[in-house]
Write an enzyme that holds these catalytic residues in place. Sequence first.
Site, short mmCIF file in Angstrom:
data_model
loop_
_atom_site.label_atom_id
_atom_site.label_comp_id
_atom_site.label_asym_id
_atom_site.label_seq_id
_atom_site.Cartn_x
_atom_site.Cartn_y
_atom_site.Cartn_z
N CYS A 8 25.65 53.59 51.99
CA CYS A 8 25.23 53.84 50.60
C CYS A 8 26.38 54.38 49.75
CB CYS A 8 24.02 54.76 50.57
SG CYS A 8 23.12 54.69 49.00
N HIS A 34 20.02 52.52 54.45
CA HIS A 34 19.87 53.73 55.25
C HIS A 34 19.06 53.42 56.52
CE1 HIS A 34 21.48 56.60 52.33
NE2 HIS A 34 20.86 55.90 51.39
#
Length: 465
Positions: free
Chosen positions: A327, A409
């Site tokens: 991310c 994630h």
Amino acid sequence: MRHISIFGTSSDAGKSTLTFVIAKILQRAGIRVAPFKAQNVSNNARVCDDGSEIAIAQSFQAEVLAIPTSYHLNPILLKSGINGQASVIVEGQVISQQDVLEYYRDLDTLKPAVQRCFETLAKMYDCIVAEGAGSPVELNLMDKDLSNIFIAKHYQTKIILVADIEKGGVFASVWGTYNLLPADLRSNVIGVIINKFRGDLSLFDEGIRIIEQAFKIPVLGVLPYMPFNLGFEDNASLQNFVQQPRQKKLKIGVIAYPYMSNYNDFEPLIADDEVLLEFINSPISLEHFDGVILPGSKLVIEDLHWLKTNGLFEQLQQRRKPIFAICGGYEMLFEQLHDPERIENLEPTTATGLGLIDDEIYFAKNKILNKAEYPIFGLNIAGFEMHHGISQKYPLYFQKDNIQGTFIHQVFDHNAFRTQYLRAICAQYQGFDFQLYKTEQINNFIEACRKRLNVKLILEAIQDQ
């Protein structure tokens, strides 16, 4: 049936943990239960089944209970930002960037959202276990205390106090918290759980007598200190993780920059007997790490600047051993990062990235929130996206030579991917089943607590009277 509030006599007393423990015990008694926290302050969040965003603690509590996740479990989430500002997320969506004073001034406008969510859950479940926040008796803030006082008063919840004996001063914290509560709330207190006791529990027998006889507060149980490397909610929780000091096959370093987020991505590595995990928050040499990971970040350009000021930026650029990024860390790998809409910065900003991926990142106003199975790294991996940054060339992931990264994630939760990735670094790596480990750890932890808690008294207290 009455709902329950879990109040801590201090911060990090174990409220989040005891919330899922109490909730699961009630669920096993045949009660339909949901966790709840009116307001949470955390940079660690997950995307729900309904596509909204809530704090990791409530997501994890729901996972333990095997119930669907939605913004109703955590109607207000604050994520810390730059210069004392915070992202205010209401009912799963970002509504504003505010400083703390503005937030407290506008607090009354947020109470309807809290009530809507609580009452929606109350129609679906028999009992809501509502986690408090910090201390419930911050006297200067009690009229602004959504998670503790507002919920307990408005819904007349039964209250369980949780006291952390490890910090010291447990008698003062229990007596002080109880006696500073408004009288109508004191009458709703079921009792107190003494948490994180180290040593022979019988050494606290006299302590139980004092609390019950002198303070007139039932002691619902004394719980020993038990490491639990799951559901990390904040930096304090992260500092408490425990790994067994046996010989490891791999040493992995995670760059812990100031605005690091989503620590939970690394729970599978902390749990892995073959991996030694170290969080790096100072300019040390990265050479002795077999792999280095750049985690998520709430303020990507700020954390990128932090890398540049301490020498880690140059080390990462020159590194030939594996680098993995998730991310915000993934965004740092690109050539340039552009924030024209001031999503994370006070002014329109452009920053030079590590230049390890041949594309640029543009921060879009609308945050991408998605939970799905993603075709990345040659596998279908379940996870979630939560980001403003956009890459045209590599919208999901990148893989070349020693560099790998993704917006997704929870990639390390995936057994096949984790084994594939770590075995490429160390051929002797065997791997393990993280989902099985997680289930066993949760069940063992809850059972260890149940044996030491007065469940009968709790069940009796929540029956309608």
